[in-house]
Design an enzyme around this catalytic site. Structure first.
Site, PDB file in Angstrom:
ATOM      1  N   LYS A   1      43.237  45.937  33.874  1.00 18.60           N
ATOM      2  CA  LYS A   1      43.783  45.812  35.221  1.00 18.60           C
ATOM      3  C   LYS A   1      44.905  46.812  35.480  1.00 18.60           C
ATOM      4  O   LYS A   1      45.024  47.350  36.589  1.00 18.60           O
ATOM      5  CB  LYS A   1      44.289  44.379  35.447  1.00 18.60           C
TER       6      LYS A   1
ATOM      7  N   LYS B   1      31.069  41.653  34.313  1.00 15.81           N
ATOM      8  CA  LYS B   1      31.149  40.256  34.718  1.00 15.81           C
ATOM      9  C   LYS B   1      31.178  40.137  36.238  1.00 15.81           C
ATOM     10  O   LYS B   1      31.781  40.959  36.920  1.00 15.81           O
ATOM     11  CB  LYS B   1      32.398  39.619  34.116  1.00 15.81           C
TER      12      LYS B   1
ATOM     13  N   LYS C   1      35.456  38.311  41.507  1.00 12.87           N
ATOM     14  CA  LYS C   1      35.955  38.203  42.880  1.00 12.87           C
ATOM     15  C   LYS C   1      36.519  39.523  43.381  1.00 12.87           C
ATOM     16  O   LYS C   1      36.506  39.803  44.578  1.00 12.87           O
ATOM     17  CB  LYS C   1      37.054  37.141  42.965  1.00 12.87           C
TER      18      LYS C   1
END
Length: 368
Positions: free
Chosen positions: A204, A299, A302
């Site tokens: 991230k 994966k 969202k």
């Protein structure tokens, strides 16, 4: 008409605190209670500092396991039955499970198959606490008003998917200030080297850029450990991508037990023994990691920029059908599980398997 199900987070959560503008540690947190009517201020008073000499982290968190036992009840009937039993046997005590989902973005099929669907069956066997982890959601840029709406929507989805508030405790993370308080105490015992090894932080931070990454993204695993250890959890449902965070939670529990528990501190007047229970992972056999519809190696997320990559639980039927028809596949004939050269095929079969409840053997020759 009866009360809105959205207001049944906790029996004592007020409508005003629930509908107020999101503030992670607002004044509502001081009056938040678990289902069963025990305030967290009373709960925290159960923490017993060591008598004689010393303070700081040891004095703040050292206590026996029973003092950390959550005082919530899963229903009024269970509370009544427990009061009638003066000395319940150990076999009558259910193991505790704690889990939650972030209220960021739309809750998608991966969240449902990997977490919420399993909660519905777990709540019948275990003592379960399911919460909306809104404090985790602010580790990256967010809009406060949208987060408040998303928190309510996520709660509604919990209930719509079958989470029963007569069996499970459901609440908002930021309404319980003990999560953040314990996180600060645990941060004092967490080596920075452990945090630097977290894969999710590396991924991230690389995407966001070093100058745009807040310290909370680095310390995110400590808050997760606080969520788990606060309630002396026995088991934690986790997907494959969360195993590293749970391992750090286990390591941190053992570190605190070694540093501030045991005979060493008992000799100084403390209670001794283990401070935190070391939780075990609970990984479902199938559906634990649902992959993107556009990339079988990533994966379902969202935060992915393409809506085509995921099936949101609130998508209309025609949108879902269209996403399935357009999802990435391959040029190989037939269908098969566990072929590393066919990740998208394996993902579609795995999703179909968990939804239908059929075995791999039955699905080998199926036509989807």
């Amino acid at each position: 008409m009866g009360r809105s199900p959205l207001l049944i987070f906790c029996n004592t959560t007020t409508a005003s605190s629930f509908s107020s503008r999101f503030l992670p540690l607002s004044s509502s947190s001081s009056s938040s209670m678990l289902r069963g009517g025990i305030s967290y201020s009373s709960y925290l008073n159960k923490l017993r500092p060591i008598r004689g000499g010393g303070g700081g982290l040891r004095a703040a968190i050292t206590t026996n396991v029973n003092a950390f036992r959550c005082n919530c009840t899963t229903s009024s009937s269970s509370a009544a039955s427990s009061s009638d039993t003066s000395s319940p046997s150990s076999s009558s005590i259910k193991k505790r499970i704690v889990s939650g989902v972030q209220p960021t973005g739309s809750v998608h099929l991966g969240n449902y198959l990997g977490a919420i669907k399993n909660w519905v069956s777990l709540q019948n066997t275990y003592e379960t606490l399911f919460f909306i982890v809104d404090l985790h959601a602010i580790t990256l840029p967010y809009e406060a008003q949208q987060l408040a709406i998303a928190t309510r929507t996520t709660a509604a989805i919990y209930l719509a998917c079958g989470v029963d508030t007569s069996k499970a405790s459901v609440f908002v993370q930021s309404h319980v200030r003990a999560h953040a308080e314990l996180m600060w105490l645990l941060s004092s015992a967490t080596p920075i080297g452990w945090l630097n090894k977290m894969i999710q932080f590396k991924e991230k931070s690389r995407k966001a850029g070093d100058e745009n990454v807040g310290a909370a993204l680095l310390t995110y695993p400590v808050l997760m450990a606080s969520d788990i250890l606060l309630y002396q959890s026995d088991l934690v449902p986790v997907g494959e991508d969360q195993k590293q965070h749970l391992e750090m939670t286990r390591d941190l529990a053992e570190r605190v037990n070694y540093l501030y528990g045991g005979r060493k501190w008992k000799k100084l007047g403390g209670r001794g023994g283990a401070i935190f229970k070391v939780p075990e992972p609970l990984i479902p056999p199938a559906g634990a990691r649902v992959m993107s519809l556009t990339d079988g190696l990533s994966k379902m997320s969202k935060s992915a920029p393409s809506e085509q990559s995921r099936i949101n639980l609130l998508d209309p039927k025609d949108v879902i059908v269209n996403k399935i028809k357009r999802c990435k596949t391959d040029s190989f004939p037939g269908l098969e599980f566990d072929n590393p050269e066919r990740p998208e095929c394996n993902n579609l079969l795995s999703v179909y398997q968990i939804i239908t409840g059929k075995t791999k053997e039955l699905l080998k020759n199926v036509e989807i």
